[in-house]
Design a protein around this motif. Structure first.
Motif, PDB file in Angstrom:
ATOM      1  N   ARG A 191      23.277  83.713  34.907  1.00  0.00           N
ATOM      2  CA  ARG A 191      23.756  84.100  36.239  1.00  0.00           C
ATOM      3  C   ARG A 191      24.775  85.232  36.127  1.00  0.00           C
ATOM      4  O   ARG A 191      24.727  86.215  36.882  1.00  0.00           O
ATOM      5  CB  ARG A 191      24.371  82.896  36.937  1.00  0.00           C
ATOM      6  CG  ARG A 191      24.894  83.173  38.351  1.00  0.00           C
ATOM      7  CD  ARG A 191      25.290  81.877  39.043  1.00  0.00           C
ATOM      8  NE  ARG A 191      25.785  82.119  40.379  1.00  0.00           N
ATOM      9  CZ  ARG A 191      27.072  82.241  40.691  1.00  0.00           C
ATOM     10  NH1 ARG A 191      27.980  82.121  39.739  1.00  0.00           N
ATOM     11  NH2 ARG A 191      27.454  82.456  41.932  1.00  0.00           N
ATOM     12  N   ALA A 192      25.680  85.125  35.160  1.00  0.00           N
ATOM     13  CA  ALA A 192      26.665  86.185  34.955  1.00  0.00           C
ATOM     14  C   ALA A 192      25.984  87.466  34.472  1.00  0.00           C
ATOM     15  O   ALA A 192      26.374  88.574  34.868  1.00  0.00           O
ATOM     16  CB  ALA A 192      27.711  85.734  33.942  1.00  0.00           C
ATOM     17  N   PHE A 193      24.958  87.310  33.639  1.00  0.00           N
ATOM     18  CA  PHE A 193      24.213  88.479  33.150  1.00  0.00           C
ATOM     19  C   PHE A 193      23.577  89.237  34.304  1.00  0.00           C
ATOM     20  O   PHE A 193      23.680  90.473  34.387  1.00  0.00           O
ATOM     21  CB  PHE A 193      23.140  88.027  32.155  1.00  0.00           C
ATOM     22  CG  PHE A 193      22.164  89.113  31.787  1.00  0.00           C
ATOM     23  CD1 PHE A 193      22.500  90.073  30.843  1.00  0.00           C
ATOM     24  CD2 PHE A 193      20.908  89.176  32.389  1.00  0.00           C
ATOM     25  CE1 PHE A 193      21.603  91.079  30.496  1.00  0.00           C
ATOM     26  CE2 PHE A 193      20.012  90.175  32.055  1.00  0.00           C
ATOM     27  CZ  PHE A 193      20.359  91.133  31.101  1.00  0.00           C
ATOM     28  N   ASP A 194      22.898  88.510  35.191  1.00  0.00           N
ATOM     29  CA  ASP A 194      22.248  89.167  36.328  1.00  0.00           C
ATOM     30  C   ASP A 194      23.265  89.915  37.185  1.00  0.00           C
ATOM     31  O   ASP A 194      23.015  91.037  37.634  1.00  0.00           O
ATOM     32  CB  ASP A 194      21.513  88.128  37.181  1.00  0.00           C
ATOM     33  CG  ASP A 194      20.299  87.546  36.461  1.00  0.00           C
ATOM     34  OD1 ASP A 194      19.799  88.186  35.525  1.00  0.00           O
ATOM     35  OD2 ASP A 194      19.864  86.436  36.841  1.00  0.00           O
ATOM     36  N   GLU A 196      26.306  91.037  36.238  1.00  0.00           N
ATOM     37  CA  GLU A 196      26.916  92.152  35.517  1.00  0.00           C
ATOM     38  C   GLU A 196      25.948  93.318  35.353  1.00  0.00           C
ATOM     39  O   GLU A 196      26.316  94.482  35.500  1.00  0.00           O
ATOM     40  CB  GLU A 196      27.393  91.666  34.146  1.00  0.00           C
ATOM     41  CG  GLU A 196      28.310  92.631  33.423  1.00  0.00           C
ATOM     42  CD  GLU A 196      29.652  92.786  34.107  1.00  0.00           C
ATOM     43  OE1 GLU A 196      30.383  93.720  33.748  1.00  0.00           O
ATOM     44  OE2 GLU A 196      29.970  91.972  35.002  1.00  0.00           O
ATOM     45  N   LEU A 197      24.689  92.998  35.057  1.00  0.00           N
ATOM     46  CA  LEU A 197      23.688  94.058  34.907  1.00  0.00           C
ATOM     47  C   LEU A 197      23.479  94.790  36.227  1.00  0.00           C
ATOM     48  O   LEU A 197      23.350  96.020  36.255  1.00  0.00           O
ATOM     49  CB  LEU A 197      22.363  93.455  34.417  1.00  0.00           C
ATOM     50  CG  LEU A 197      21.205  94.441  34.209  1.00  0.00           C
ATOM     51  CD1 LEU A 197      21.607  95.553  33.245  1.00  0.00           C
ATOM     52  CD2 LEU A 197      19.972  93.708  33.700  1.00  0.00           C
ATOM     53  N   GLY A 198      23.469  94.028  37.325  1.00  0.00           N
ATOM     54  CA  GLY A 198      23.336  94.654  38.635  1.00  0.00           C
ATOM     55  C   GLY A 198      24.490  95.590  38.939  1.00  0.00           C
ATOM     56  O   GLY A 198      24.300  96.689  39.476  1.00  0.00           O
ATOM     57  N   ALA A 199      25.709  95.161  38.562  1.00  0.00           N
ATOM     58  CA  ALA A 199      26.885  96.000  38.803  1.00  0.00           C
ATOM     59  C   ALA A 199      26.826  97.285  37.979  1.00  0.00           C
ATOM     60  O   ALA A 199      27.142  98.378  38.476  1.00  0.00           O
ATOM     61  CB  ALA A 199      28.155  95.219  38.466  1.00  0.00           C
ATOM     62  N   LEU A 200      26.390  97.172  36.717  1.00  0.00           N
ATOM     63  CA  LEU A 200      26.298  98.357  35.865  1.00  0.00           C
ATOM     64  C   LEU A 200      25.199  99.306  36.350  1.00  0.00           C
ATOM     65  O   LEU A 200      25.353 100.528  36.307  1.00  0.00           O
ATOM     66  CB  LEU A 200      26.021  97.939  34.416  1.00  0.00           C
ATOM     67  CG  LEU A 200      27.196  97.355  33.635  1.00  0.00           C
ATOM     68  CD1 LEU A 200      26.728  96.833  32.286  1.00  0.00           C
ATOM     69  CD2 LEU A 200      28.306  98.373  33.455  1.00  0.00           C
ATOM     70  N   SER A 314      15.037 101.021  36.906  1.00  0.00           N
ATOM     71  CA  SER A 314      15.333  99.787  37.646  1.00  0.00           C
ATOM     72  C   SER A 314      15.724  98.720  36.632  1.00  0.00           C
ATOM     73  O   SER A 314      15.442  98.851  35.432  1.00  0.00           O
ATOM     74  CB  SER A 314      14.112  99.323  38.444  1.00  0.00           C
ATOM     75  OG  SER A 314      13.081  98.878  37.576  1.00  0.00           O
ATOM     76  N   ILE A 315      16.380  97.682  37.125  1.00  0.00           N
ATOM     77  CA  ILE A 315      16.759  96.588  36.232  1.00  0.00           C
ATOM     78  C   ILE A 315      15.523  95.979  35.582  1.00  0.00           C
ATOM     79  O   ILE A 315      15.498  95.708  34.372  1.00  0.00           O
ATOM     80  CB  ILE A 315      17.546  95.523  37.025  1.00  0.00           C
ATOM     81  CG1 ILE A 315      18.912  96.073  37.435  1.00  0.00           C
ATOM     82  CG2 ILE A 315      17.716  94.252  36.195  1.00  0.00           C
ATOM     83  CD1 ILE A 315      19.710  95.154  38.325  1.00  0.00           C
ATOM     84  N   ARG A 316      14.484  95.798  36.385  1.00  0.00           N
ATOM     85  CA  ARG A 316      13.250  95.183  35.880  1.00  0.00           C
ATOM     86  C   ARG A 316      12.623  96.019  34.752  1.00  0.00           C
ATOM     87  O   ARG A 316      12.207  95.491  33.723  1.00  0.00           O
ATOM     88  CB  ARG A 316      12.246  95.011  37.022  1.00  0.00           C
ATOM     89  CG  ARG A 316      10.968  94.279  36.625  1.00  0.00           C
ATOM     90  CD  ARG A 316       9.993  94.284  37.783  1.00  0.00           C
ATOM     91  NE  ARG A 316      10.535  93.541  38.920  1.00  0.00           N
ATOM     92  CZ  ARG A 316      10.378  92.243  39.083  1.00  0.00           C
ATOM     93  NH1 ARG A 316       9.709  91.540  38.191  1.00  0.00           N
ATOM     94  NH2 ARG A 316      10.878  91.646  40.144  1.00  0.00           N
TER      95      ARG A 316
END
Length: 341
Positions: A191-194, A196-200, A314-316
């Motif tokens: 959950r934290a990874f998702d 943090e990655l979104g923020a970056l 994109s993140i994906r």
């Protein structure tokens, strides 16, 4: 509060709001407290951590804000909450097991009573008249019915308690899922990874960032050979080793199962691959021993796939590239980094 202190506090608050907006940090009470302390420069260690993160990534994410708040403001309360939750979980487990055992005992007791009174109803006493024998049998049967009703009610009560315990366990499990730290290893969770990655991805650091996906090699075989308790120890040791490299803005996460992820700011592909190779070699040197026998167990190795965040990415798509590189590392024999540094 004196006028001077009021004016000083107002000045700090006027500085906090623009900082929250600049770094896209939600204006929550905890974030206000964190950034107010930073602006006031009343905690040098906190200011150092915030400055280091801003220098490394250009911002301070919501996840990092929460981590800093917990470490500088809420350590005692968080520890008390964690201890309470662990005690509650242990109590729920113990009560659940006790309820199951009690229900089994109750069934056995009721069956024994039914059998006993069934036999008693067929026993005849030569010293008793027929009417007296019938009265004894009726009394026994009546008592049996009363006990049956009592135990039936007790079973219903226990069943209600079990349902409540099950609900409590589900609530605790949900609370764990909503937390940002993995319960086993102590590092950040998926959950934290998702987050943090979104923020970056929404606000990349000046020199971009890269993703490392790390997977322990042959971990299922290790678990099958040495047991899940030893497997858990390996996961903890791996997480600890990854945490040792969390400098200059690097963050480690338990991605799922035996897979971990690292976000590496201000590193493009070649630099991130060098970090990954250092981590791979470090984990390869881990010595795992069985505490009971002092026997050295099989070496633990890790395969790592690396991808950098490209313009228009994109993140994906970024995760897919890192995952493809991880698959290639596995396919080429494991215990390696792909692409080759």
């Amino acid at each position: 509060m004196s006028k001077d202190n009021f004016a000083l506090s107002t000045g700090y608050l006027k500085k906090v709001v623009p900082l929250l907006m600049k770094h896209q940090v939600p204006a929550t009470p905890t974030n206000y407290a964190l950034w107010y302390t930073y602006v006031a420069d009343s905690d040098t260690d906190l200011s150092w951590h915030i400055n280091e993160s801003i220098q490394a990534t250009g911002t301070l994410s919501e996840t990092q804000c929460e981590q800093l708040y917990q470490s500088h403001f809420a350590d005692k309360k968080v520890k008390e909450a964690d201890d309470f939750q662990q005690s509650l979980q242990a109590l729920a487990l113990e009560m659940g097991n006790t309820m199951e055992d009690t229900l089994k005992d109750t069934d056995t007791f009721q069956n024994t009573l039914d059998k006993t009174f069934s036999q008693l109803s067929r026993v005849g006493e030569e010293t008793l008249s027929m009417d007296e024998t019938i009265a004894v049998v009726r009394s026994a049967v009546k008592g049996s019915n009363q006990i049956r009703q009592s135990t039936s009610f007790f079973k219903n009560q226990l069943a209600d308690a079990q349902r409540e315990i099950a609900r409590l366990k589900e609530t605790l499990a949900q609370a764990n899922e909503e937390a940002l730290h993995d319960a086993l290893t102590g590092i950040f969770n998926r959950r934290a990874f998702d987050s943090e990655l979104g923020a970056l991805a929404n606000s990349p650091p000046p020199k971009g960032f890269s993703l490392l996906l790390c997977d322990l090699d042959h971990f299922k075989n290790f678990n099958d050979t040495y047991g899940h308790l030893m497997g858990d120890q390996v996961l903890k040791l791996t997480a600890k080793r990854l945490s040792d490299y969390c400098r200059e803005g690097i963050q480690a996460f338990r991605y799922g199962g035996e897979e971990f992820a690292l976000l590496v700011p201000n590193r493009q592909l070649k630099g991130a691959c060098r970090v990954a190779e250092t981590i791979r070699a470090s984990i390869d040197k881990l010595v795992i021993k069985d505490k009971k026998t002092s026997k050295k167990l099989d070496n633990i190795t890790v395969s790592i796939g690396v991808a950098q965040f490209d313009k228009g990415d994109s993140i994906r798509s970024m995760i897919a590239r890192a995952d493809a590189q991880l698959y290639e590392a596995k396919n080429l024999g494991r215990n390696r980094v792909m692409p080759i540094p």
